[in-house]
Design an enzyme around this catalytic site. Structure first.
Site, PDB file in Angstrom:
ATOM      1  N   ASP A   1      48.998  15.266   0.588  1.00  0.00           N
ATOM      2  CA  ASP A   1      49.354  15.624  -0.777  1.00  0.00           C
ATOM      3  C   ASP A   1      50.374  14.589  -1.258  1.00  0.00           C
ATOM      4  O   ASP A   1      50.888  13.781  -0.470  1.00  0.00           O
ATOM      5  CB  ASP A   1      49.901  17.059  -0.853  1.00  0.00           C
ATOM      6  CG  ASP A   1      49.791  17.619  -2.277  1.00  0.00           C
ATOM      7  OD1 ASP A   1      49.551  16.826  -3.215  1.00  0.00           O
ATOM      8  OD2 ASP A   1      49.949  18.830  -2.464  1.00  0.00           O
TER       9      ASP A   1
HETATM   10  C1  BGC Z   1      49.688  18.583  -5.933  1.00  0.00           C
HETATM   11  C2  BGC Z   1      48.214  18.464  -5.621  1.00  0.00           C
HETATM   12  C3  BGC Z   1      47.587  17.416  -6.488  1.00  0.00           C
HETATM   13  C4  BGC Z   1      48.328  16.102  -6.307  1.00  0.00           C
HETATM   14  C5  BGC Z   1      47.742  14.947  -7.095  1.00  0.00           C
HETATM   15  C6  BGC Z   1      50.384  17.237  -5.946  1.00  0.00           C
HETATM   16  O1  BGC Z   1      51.671  17.331  -6.417  1.00  0.00           O
HETATM   17  O2  BGC Z   1      50.287  19.428  -4.974  1.00  0.00           O
HETATM   18  O3  BGC Z   1      47.601  19.696  -5.760  1.00  0.00           O
HETATM   19  O4  BGC Z   1      46.233  17.272  -6.172  1.00  0.00           O
HETATM   20  O5  BGC Z   1      49.665  16.292  -6.707  1.00  0.00           O
HETATM   21  O6  BGC Z   1      47.977  15.041  -8.431  1.00  0.00           O
END
Ligand code: BGC
Length: 733
Positions: free
Chosen positions: A290
């Site tokens: 993530d």
């Molecule tokens: C979130 C994810 C997301 C990623 C990309 C993160 O902060 O937890 O769910 O896919 O950002 O934008």
């Protein structure tokens, strides 16, 4: 010098792997089996080229240091992936062209983005979608999202989110499919099929990414990004099944979570990432971290610095590093120091290349460029958005059948901060949704009731704050109307990522507005838009009817107005329980029984929640006959058929979601009070009946998982439960 040596060596090797007939390297020949192409390509790559594949950059406007900005010249042709925050397909194609023609090996970039509940056409938030209990419609919405996304330059979406959510304080309950494991699994399959179609190589399909693997929704106290204390039993029984279902449906990728699972963070967890995902479930795609979750290992106290974080995450099984450059900066030296074997690097790159090959990017690296009017918000997409939105809405209460609004209501008061809103109603992670494309509730009401009733509007109050100066006008508007509809709710960032709240009640000002308007003695309808269950203890009492519309997206106006007028008959059922108060959390339908079931409850509130999972009313009446079982004793290898006849005895057509639960009262590892095993939704015309049928397969529907993921099927009594009916049968050896 060293690089030059590697480069020359690679060129020499490259020559030897040319396809004899056409002088094309093997990996470029689409007729060669994928695994051979990948092996060939890996044999030609330098370490730096491999590591570039494992790093994701971000493109667009944001403050991340890894952001390449919006300038082509900043894009290195060898990069593996871009988080593409642009709607411009031509630009994507130019960037891709750079990769294809200016990099030594011509490896395509994979472009990803969060199209969570739509891209330009914004569908209801996933929590709402789950309340539709309509997997076909959810699948259809995902395939529309895939098409709009692909035509904007994307190959990949970071969706679906499969974190079974039982703490409504956690803002991200909005992004998943509610509190039940089976429901999350069923929608996982629908979403993967919708995004990926039947072949990822086809146009308009994009790779899915199951997230956040795993246990993120159990962040302590509902505080986002916090530690999750999860027993292996809970991990296997509650959190793993939706991911396993998504993997079996063919999901190309997985995202590791931010959370720390009982001391081993999800992004450094060898057990979940490698032993389970790759070895037990045989997932052959790749895992992306993530946003920054590799670097976060330092904050979480398992790595002394970013270099160690990169090593731990990589060796645990995270193949691509989302935007924090930890792999880019440290993997080369970790390999050179012998701390990371080249074999493991090759295996990681192989997984990434495999997804790119499956997407057909080597042969078709570019997307079609069509005018925006043919790309977004097509009439068919808006129809699906309205259909899904109205099927998601849950009629919680309807005293005296105030709804639907019949012709006796000549003037309707529409009061509250949600009436004219076009921003919050889209919810969090609204993709590339534009408020200007949203049909507001105000517009929807005026279209729906024109020629029939007058709509009298007043704001009343804002979402929060203490300014009651609008109450007087609201009161006047209410007094001159026959019925008062109050549209309350949450702002978009009150839920979603980093949207944790210590109370799930609406701010006091909104409750005060209702109390004020109730004084008029007019029928009161509450329409609630939120990204989570709300504490309705006080509001519920003050209203005749309560309709939860969640955050319905682009087609908000027509779907809400259609339900209020009766053009749509509500058919949503709660995919998540509404507690009495925030203090009652956690409360969910499939808890385990207490040692003293009649005691131990909070003394100051009723025992049960306000509305259980599965609650939802209709404008018609469905009559359920008793459950019929094909036998009362079955063997392990036999099937049992359960059937229930349901008649629509009202005078409107209606859809009914039928939820089948199983209860296993005695087992070596105690089972929840009941567990959802199957659901179906059918349209039953007024005066007609339908038979709902569940074929029970003991291996899948009566077994349970232990703390190692091993399935057990124990003989004994079981119950099938539907509403307040149950039927007993026995599993015999
Ligand atoms: C979130 C994810 C997301 C990623 C990309 C993160 O902060 O937890 O769910 O896919 O950002 O934008």
């Amino acid at each position: 010098m060293r690089n030059l040596f590697h480069y020359t060596l690679a060129l020499l090797i490259c020559g030897t792997f040319l396809n004899a007939q056409n002088k094309k390297p093997l990996y470029k020949d689409k007729n060669v089996p994928i695994e051979d192409r990948i092996n060939n390509l890996i044999s030609l790559m330098t370490l730096d080229e491999k590591i570039m594949q494992m790093n994701q950059w971000t493109y667009g406007k944001n403050a991340n240091p890894n952001n390449i900005g919006e300038h082509m010249k900043a894009v290195k042709p060898e990069i593996g992936s871009l988080l593409y925050r642009s709607t411009n397909p031509e630009y994507r194609n130019q960037i891709q062209k750079k990769a294809m023609t200016e990099s030594r090996l011509g490896i395509p970039i994979i472009f990803g983005f969060d199209a969570i509940h739509g891209y330009k056409t914004v569908f209801p938030i996933p929590l709402a979608q789950a309340c539709s209990f309509n997997t076909d419609l959810v699948q259809k919405s995902c395939s529309i999202t895939a098409k709009e996304s692909w035509l904007s330059g994307l190959d990949w979406t970071f969706s679906p989110m499969l974190d079974v959510a039982r703490d409504a304080r956690w803002g991200r309950v909005s992004e998943g499919y509610g509190e039940d494991t089976y429901a999350n699994s069923a929608f996982a399959v629908a979403a993967v099929k919708g995004y990926q179609g039947s072949d990822l190589k086809d146009k308009y399909t994009i790779a899915a990414c199951l997230k956040h693997y795993i246990g993120y929704s159990l962040s302590e106290g509902g505080r986002d990004y916090h530690f999750s204390d999860i027993s292996n039993q809970t991990l296997w029984e509650t959190f793993m099944p939706p991911f396993e279902a998504g993997i079996n449906a063919g999901a190309a990728t997985v995202m590791s979570g931010f959370n720390d699972i009982s001391g081993i963070p999800a992004s450094a967890n060898y057990y979940t990432l490698t032993e389970v995902l790759k070895k037990k479930w045989n997932h052959d795609g790749f895992v992306i971290s993530d946003w920054g979750s590799v670097k976060n290992l330092v904050e979480q106290g398992v790595a002394k610095d970013i270099k160690e974080a990169a090593k731990k995450s990589f060796l645990a099984g995270v193949e691509m590093d989302m935007v924090d450059n930890a792999y880019l900066d440290y993997l080369p030296e970790l390999v050179k120091e012998g701390k990371i074997p080249m074999k493991t690097v090759d295996e990681a790159v192989r997984r990434i290349l495999r997804v790119k090959m499956k997407l057909g990017l080597f042969e078709n690296p570019y997307v079609d460029v069509v005018p925006e009017k043919d790309r977004y918000l097509l009439p068919e997409y808006l129809r699906t958005a309205e259909e899904l939105a109205q099927e998601s809405m849950v009629l919680l209460k309807n005293k005296n059948n105030v709804l639907p609004l019949t012709s006796k209501y000549k003037s309707i008061a529409a009061i509250g901060p949600m009436v004219k809103d076009s921003v919050h109603i889209m919810g969090f992670w609204e993709g590339m949704g534009n408020p200007a494309d949203v049909q507001t509730i105000f517009k929807g009401l005026n279209n729906e009731f024109k020629d029939k009733s007058t709509i009298n509007y007043a704001l009343g109050c804002d979402f929060d704050g203490e300014d009651k100066s609008g109450f007087a006008e609201a009161l006047q508007v209410a007094k001159k109307s026959d019925v008062v509809i109050i549209f309350l709710g949450e702002k978009r960032n009150w839920s979603g990522e980093n949207g944790s709240r210590s109370t799930i009640a609406l701010p006091k000002i909104q409750e005060d507005l209702v109390a004020e308007l109730q004084k008029t003695g007019k029928p009161i309808v509450l329409v609630l838009s939120s990204g989570r269950p709300l504490e309705l203890l006080r509001l519920n009492e003050m209203a005749d009817s309560v309709l939860e519309i969640w955050q319905p997206g682009t087609a908000a106006g027509s779907s809400v107005a259609g339900i209020l007028s009766g053009r749509h008959n509500p058919s949503g059922k709660l995919a998540i329980t509404f507690p009495q108060t925030t203090g009652q959390i956690p409360i969910y339908y499939n808890m385990r029984e207490s040692a003293r079931p009649q005691a131990g409850h909070y003394q100051d509130i009723p025992r049960d929640p306000l509305y259980w999972f599965g609650h939802g009313l209709s404008y018609t009446t469905f009559k359920y006959e008793t459950i019929k079982l094909s036998k009362t004793k079955i063997k392990r290898n036999e099937k049992l058929i359960a059937e229930v006849e349901v008649s629509n005895v009202g005078n409107r057509d209606g859809k009914e979601s039928f939820l089948w639960f199983v209860k296993d009262p005695v087992a070596s590892i105690s089972r929840p009070m009941k567990e959802l095993k199957f659901f179906q939704k059918k349209l039953i015309k007024a005066g007609q009946k339908e038979i709902y049928r569940f074929e029970i397969n003991p291996e899948t529907d009566l077994s349970y998982t232990d703390s190692n993921g091993k399935k057990h099927l124990e003989s004994g009594d079981f119950y099938i439960i539907v509403n307040d009916m149950q039927a007993k049968f026995e599993l015999i050896d």
